[in-house]
Design an enzyme around this catalytic site. Structure first.
Site, PDB file in Angstrom:
ATOM      1  N   LYS A 183      66.688  45.674   8.513  1.00 47.90           N
ATOM      2  CA  LYS A 183      65.508  44.898   8.119  1.00 47.90           C
ATOM      3  C   LYS A 183      65.377  43.698   9.064  1.00 47.90           C
ATOM      4  CE  LYS A 183      63.778  42.892   3.735  1.00 47.90           C
ATOM      5  NZ  LYS A 183      64.078  42.792   2.294  1.00 47.90           N
TER       6      LYS A 183
ATOM      7  N   SER B 185      60.924  44.708  -0.659  1.00 43.11           N
ATOM      8  CA  SER B 185      60.448  44.295   0.637  1.00 43.11           C
ATOM      9  C   SER B 185      61.138  44.997   1.794  1.00 43.11           C
ATOM     10  CB  SER B 185      60.612  42.783   0.804  1.00 43.11           C
ATOM     11  OG  SER B 185      61.974  42.411   0.737  1.00 43.11           O
TER      12      SER B 185
ATOM     13  N   SER C  57      64.586  44.561  -3.835  1.00 40.78           N
ATOM     14  CA  SER C  57      64.025  44.950  -2.540  1.00 40.78           C
ATOM     15  C   SER C  57      64.810  46.012  -1.790  1.00 40.78           C
ATOM     16  CB  SER C  57      63.837  43.721  -1.650  1.00 40.78           C
ATOM     17  OG  SER C  57      62.742  42.958  -2.098  1.00 40.78           O
TER      18      SER C  57
END
Lengths: 66, 470
Positions: free
Chosen positions: B81, B157, B181
């Site tokens: 990420k 996310s 997330s």
């Protein structure tokens, strides 16, 4: 939490108008309806938290070790 | 490498490289080629670090040529990420603002540890701006798409982290989970995800969101891959003030112990209402496979979610206050307006919420005196459409962005370890996940149960069949 009622849009708008400049932020007219919506959610959830009885001696969990 | 490379697990990559069937360099070249072909469809990667990954692969191949033993993740391509520091890259954290920062001077601790184990980082992944998101959409970089239906959300996310694995771009990714997330994209994209106990894995070298609640962990194509990468990432790191002082507790070797001796129950109450039937049917399927009929309740779970929500609003707003002052037009408006609201909330709310957190933790510990594993839905529904703003759950219309994680949020609130396991239904192309939740520090229990479910074919990760992909 009677002075911060989720249905009281006047109170939420007053919070925006009063608090935003005090923390140095601007809520423009385009953002205001969305900010109001999020504050309504926060008030509803905040009531859930504030209304729950906890003993005074309970510690916080700011840095938390399960 | 065969054409089936896209469906290889991390362990299969490792075996192929360690056995000499292929080289780390060949794995990286094939991976880079597939990313180039597929990423335009799914939007999972925001940064590809081709030259660095080639150099690392050559270095691994040279080590083995010298007779050095292969690492536990030898030659395994992975990506992170884009809130993880990757040396030489600006850590954008899904934002326009942060990509103006100087490139990271060093890798995040977890990136470094995976590479020390032989894995090779090939790039950084799309995410919701500043991680305040459950959709996988990004106003600046475009959405990361669900590989099983490109019109659908990946979940956020850590959307790119779920999408990249489900698209077969890499078998292993890292994400962050503050309120769900990792678990939301794992559920929506049909891959496995591990959110370890709060304080287990170092967060050093990552851009924060809500320090009180931030966790890091892997997403992968198999439970064994989760365990192997998790083992490689454990260990103390003085650079993360919230990391607990615990020695590594490896899990990989325990996976075959299965569910023997574990007391398992499903969560009722808050976790058994307010979602679509598919969410509860998935828990039914897992519970039936485990012969679980016991139902227990997490007292005050709705209040726990409320408290996590408020802590997130206030801590997130405090983190970004200066940027809200100086760069407010550079935010995704959906993120900015949530942060603005959080900046205006009275301190009494978050103070009480942190005290409630301590109370809720005690209730959880009592619950775990009589049970080892809890089952609950990971998301209230399958993947919504990209761009969808609202959804109807249990007859109530609500916003998608803050509510996809409603079943995940009370669990991370007190830092419990969770493995998200994907469930598939015949005739339905989209998966939905089940949380396998354990007591603090018992990642081994959650991974053992998930591994047994995977072995028995109850849950599985699937690589999407993307037409036109290399």
């Amino acid at each position: 939490m009677s002075d911060f009622d989720a249905d009281d849009l006047n109170a939420i708008n007053a919070l925006i108008d009063g608090m935003a400049p005090l923390v140095g932020l601007t809520v423009d007219e385009a953002s205001r309806p969305v900010v109001v919506m999020h504050l309504r959610t926060a008030v509803r959830l905040g009531r859930l938290v504030l209304d729950f009885p906890l003993v005074d001696e309970l510690e916080h969990a700011p840095v938390y070790t399960p | 490498m065969s054409d089936a490379i896209s469906a290889r697990t991390a362990i299969q990559f490792r075996e192929a490289v360690a056995s000499g069937e292929t080289s780390a360099r060949a794995v990286v070249e094939t991976t880079l080629k597939r990313i180039a072909a597929v990423n335009p469809m799914v939007g999972a990667f925001t940064d590809v670090i081709a030259e660095r990954s080639r150099a690392r692969a050559d270095a691994r191949d040279a080590r083995r040529a010298r007779g050095e033993a292969p690492g536990p993740l030898e030659g395994v391509p992975f990506a992170v990420k884009n809130l993880f520091d990757v040396k030489g890259q600006p850590t954008r954290a899904g934002s326009i603002i942060n990509r103006e920062r100087a490139p990271a001077g060093a890798d995040a601790t977890l990136v470094r540890r995976l590479e020390e184990a032989g894995a090779i980082c090939v790039g950084a992944l799309n995410m919701g701006e500043y991680a305040y998101d459950f959709t996988g959409e990004n106003a600046h970089d475009g959405p990361s798409r669900n590989p099983h239906d490109l019109t659908r959300m990946s979940g956020g996310s850590s959307g790119g982290s779920g999408s990249a694995v489900a698209a077969g771009l890499v078998p292993l990714t890292l994400g962050s989970d503050t309120n769900g997330s990792i678990r939301v994209p794992a559920s929506l994209c049909g891959v496995f995800g591990l959110k370890p106990t709060y304080g287990r894995l170092s967060r050093a070298g990552t851009f924060p969101f809500v320090s009180s609640l931030d966790h890091l962990g892997p997403l992968a194509l198999s439970v064994a891959d989760l365990a192997l990468s998790y083992d490689a990432m454990q260990g103390p790191d003085a650079a993360d003030a919230a990391q607990a002082a615990r020695a590594p507790e490896p899990v990989f070797g325990k996976l075959s112990e299965g569910v023997a001796g574990l007391r398992i129950a499903r969560l009722g109450g808050f976790f058994a209402k307010g979602g679509e039937d598919a969410a509860f049917a998935a828990v039914d399927r897992v519970a039936e496979a485990l012969d679980v009929s016991k139902i227990v309740e997490f007292p005050e779970a709705e209040r726990a979610r409320a408290a996590a929500y408020l802590i997130t609003m206030v801590e997130g707003a405090a983190l970004h206050r200066d940027r809200l002052r100086e760069r407010r037009h550079d935010f995704d408006p959906d993120v900015r307006d949530r942060l603005l609201a959080g900046a205006l909330l009275p301190g009494v709310l978050v103070d009480k919420a942190q005290k409630f957190r301590a109370w809720f933790r005690l209730q959880a510990l009592k619950l775990f005196e009589n049970v080892d594993i809890l089952l609950a839905p990971a998301t209230p529904c399958r993947a919504p459409l990209i761009g969808q703003k609202t959804m109807v759950l249990a007859g109530e219309e609500m916003l998608v962005r803050p509510n996809l994680g409603l079943f995940a949020q009370p669990i991370s609130f007190i830092g419990l370890p969770v493995v998200t396991t994907p469930v598939w239904t015949a005739g339905e192309k989209l998966p939905i996940g089940v949380q396998v939740i354990a007591a603090p520090w018992r990642e081994d229990f959650a991974l053992r149960v998930a591994h047994a479910l995977e072995r028995d074919g109850v849950v599985s990760a699937r690589v999407a069949n993307l037409k036109g992909a290399a």
